[in-house]
Design a protein around this motif. Structure first.
Motif, PDB file in Angstrom:
ATOM      1  N   ARG A 193       9.821   9.856 -12.155  1.00 33.36           N
ATOM      2  CA  ARG A 193      11.002   9.763 -11.299  1.00 33.36           C
ATOM      3  C   ARG A 193      10.579  10.099  -9.868  1.00 33.36           C
ATOM      4  NH1 ARG A 193      15.982   9.798 -14.253  1.00 33.36           N
ATOM      5  NH2 ARG A 193      15.568  10.110 -16.435  1.00 33.36           N
ATOM      6  N   VAL A 194      10.184   9.070  -9.149  1.00 34.96           N
ATOM      7  CA  VAL A 194       9.650   9.263  -7.801  1.00 34.96           C
ATOM      8  C   VAL A 194      10.294   8.287  -6.827  1.00 34.96           C
ATOM      9  CG1 VAL A 194       7.406  10.121  -8.562  1.00 34.96           C
ATOM     10  CG2 VAL A 194       7.738   7.687  -8.209  1.00 34.96           C
ATOM     11  N   THR A 195      10.281   8.685  -5.584  1.00 27.08           N
ATOM     12  CA  THR A 195      10.639   7.816  -4.476  1.00 27.08           C
ATOM     13  C   THR A 195       9.364   7.635  -3.673  1.00 27.08           C
ATOM     14  OG1 THR A 195      12.873   8.706  -4.403  1.00 27.08           O
ATOM     15  CG2 THR A 195      12.114   7.521  -2.456  1.00 27.08           C
ATOM     16  N   ARG A 196       9.003   6.394  -3.391  1.00 20.04           N
ATOM     17  CA  ARG A 196       7.752   6.162  -2.701  1.00 20.04           C
ATOM     18  C   ARG A 196       7.949   5.336  -1.446  1.00 20.04           C
ATOM     19  NH1 ARG A 196       3.842   2.007  -4.141  1.00 20.04           N
ATOM     20  NH2 ARG A 196       5.001   0.100  -4.374  1.00 20.04           N
ATOM     21  N   VAL A 197       7.037   5.512  -0.515  1.00 18.06           N
ATOM     22  CA  VAL A 197       7.000   4.742   0.722  1.00 18.06           C
ATOM     23  C   VAL A 197       5.811   3.812   0.613  1.00 18.06           C
ATOM     24  CG1 VAL A 197       6.752   4.826   3.225  1.00 18.06           C
ATOM     25  CG2 VAL A 197       7.959   6.653   2.040  1.00 18.06           C
ATOM     26  N   ALA A 198       6.038   2.532   0.852  1.00 21.61           N
ATOM     27  CA  ALA A 198       4.966   1.549   0.764  1.00 21.61           C
ATOM     28  C   ALA A 198       4.916   0.721   2.040  1.00 21.61           C
ATOM     29  CB  ALA A 198       5.180   0.638  -0.434  1.00 21.61           C
ATOM     30  N   ARG A 199       3.710   0.434   2.480  1.00 21.73           N
ATOM     31  CA  ARG A 199       3.532  -0.426   3.655  1.00 21.73           C
ATOM     32  C   ARG A 199       3.391  -1.861   3.171  1.00 21.73           C
ATOM     33  NH1 ARG A 199      -1.099  -0.647   8.286  1.00 21.73           N
ATOM     34  NH2 ARG A 199       0.107  -2.038   9.603  1.00 21.73           N
ATOM     35  N   THR A 200       4.203  -2.733   3.729  1.00 18.72           N
ATOM     36  CA  THR A 200       4.155  -4.140   3.359  1.00 18.72           C
ATOM     37  C   THR A 200       3.074  -4.844   4.170  1.00 18.72           C
ATOM     38  OG1 THR A 200       5.785  -4.779   5.008  1.00 18.72           O
ATOM     39  CG2 THR A 200       6.622  -4.133   2.852  1.00 18.72           C
TER      40      THR A 200
ATOM     41  N   THR B 260       0.848  -1.186   0.000  1.00 19.30           N
ATOM     42  CA  THR B 260       0.000   0.000   0.000  1.00 19.30           C
ATOM     43  C   THR B 260       0.885   1.238   0.000  1.00 19.30           C
ATOM     44  OG1 THR B 260      -1.645  -1.183   1.294  1.00 19.30           O
ATOM     45  CG2 THR B 260      -1.830   1.208   1.225  1.00 19.30           C
ATOM     46  N   GLU B 261       0.700   2.085  -0.987  1.00 16.00           N
ATOM     47  CA  GLU B 261       1.522   3.294  -1.078  1.00 16.00           C
ATOM     48  C   GLU B 261       1.085   4.304  -0.026  1.00 16.00           C
ATOM     49  OE1 GLU B 261       1.952   6.821  -4.193  1.00 16.00           O
ATOM     50  OE2 GLU B 261       2.580   4.883  -4.978  1.00 16.00           O
ATOM     51  N   ILE B 262       2.060   4.812   0.713  1.00 16.13           N
ATOM     52  CA  ILE B 262       1.796   5.783   1.767  1.00 16.13           C
ATOM     53  C   ILE B 262       2.139   7.197   1.305  1.00 16.13           C
ATOM     54  CG2 ILE B 262       2.401   6.480   4.113  1.00 16.13           C
ATOM     55  CD1 ILE B 262       0.855   3.846   3.966  1.00 16.13           C
ATOM     56  N   ALA B 263       3.289   7.365   0.683  1.00 19.60           N
ATOM     57  CA  ALA B 263       3.738   8.685   0.252  1.00 19.60           C
ATOM     58  C   ALA B 263       4.544   8.555  -1.038  1.00 19.60           C
ATOM     59  CB  ALA B 263       4.594   9.334   1.332  1.00 19.60           C
ATOM     60  N   ARG B 264       4.600   9.658  -1.781  1.00 21.03           N
ATOM     61  CA  ARG B 264       5.341   9.693  -3.044  1.00 21.03           C
ATOM     62  C   ARG B 264       5.991  11.065  -3.172  1.00 21.03           C
ATOM     63  NH1 ARG B 264       3.610   7.629  -8.814  1.00 21.03           N
ATOM     64  NH2 ARG B 264       2.917   5.943  -7.501  1.00 21.03           N
ATOM     65  N   PHE B 265       7.299  11.061  -3.478  1.00 18.61           N
ATOM     66  CA  PHE B 265       8.045  12.311  -3.629  1.00 18.61           C
ATOM     67  C   PHE B 265       8.788  12.276  -4.955  1.00 18.61           C
ATOM     68  CE2 PHE B 265       7.980  11.267   0.906  1.00 18.61           C
ATOM     69  CZ  PHE B 265       7.335  12.389   1.399  1.00 18.61           C
ATOM     70  N   ARG B 266       8.732  13.374  -5.715  1.00 21.69           N
ATOM     71  CA  ARG B 266       9.506  13.438  -6.945  1.00 21.69           C
ATOM     72  C   ARG B 266      10.965  13.675  -6.609  1.00 21.69           C
ATOM     73  NH1 ARG B 266       7.328  17.107 -11.577  1.00 21.69           N
ATOM     74  NH2 ARG B 266       6.928  18.583  -9.912  1.00 21.69           N
ATOM     75  N   THR B 267      11.853  13.054  -7.374  1.00 17.98           N
ATOM     76  CA  THR B 267      13.280  13.196  -7.137  1.00 17.98           C
ATOM     77  C   THR B 267      13.756  14.556  -7.658  1.00 17.98           C
ATOM     78  OG1 THR B 267      13.872  12.181  -9.245  1.00 17.98           O
ATOM     79  CG2 THR B 267      13.659  10.715  -7.348  1.00 17.98           C
TER      80      THR B 267
END
Length: 73
Positions: A28-35, A10-17
């Protein structure tokens, strides 16, 4: 017979590089996902690396934001 179903992250946050912001590239993104096991992973689509797992969402979000601000890929 017992069937095991793996749930998607589940994607929590997304930030463009950094390069993504300069070139206006939304891929071009860095994302945080909950496993599924209650941990948080950082995945960078620009450099293609996973940057570890975290126990707390706030730690993962801070690390992802920092990586996105420095990623030159």
């Amino acid at each position: 017979m017992q069937t095991t179903v793996r749930q998607a992250n589940t994607e929590i946050a997304r930030f463009r590089t950094l390069v993504g912001r300069l070139r206006n590239d939304f891929l071009r993104v860095t994302r945080v996902a909950r496993t599924g096991i209650g941990q948080y992973e950082i995945e960078c689509a620009a450099c293609g690396q996973g940057h570890g797992t975290f126990k707390f969402q706030s730690d993962a979000t801070d690390a992802a934001r920092t990586h996105a601000n420095r990623c030159a890929a």
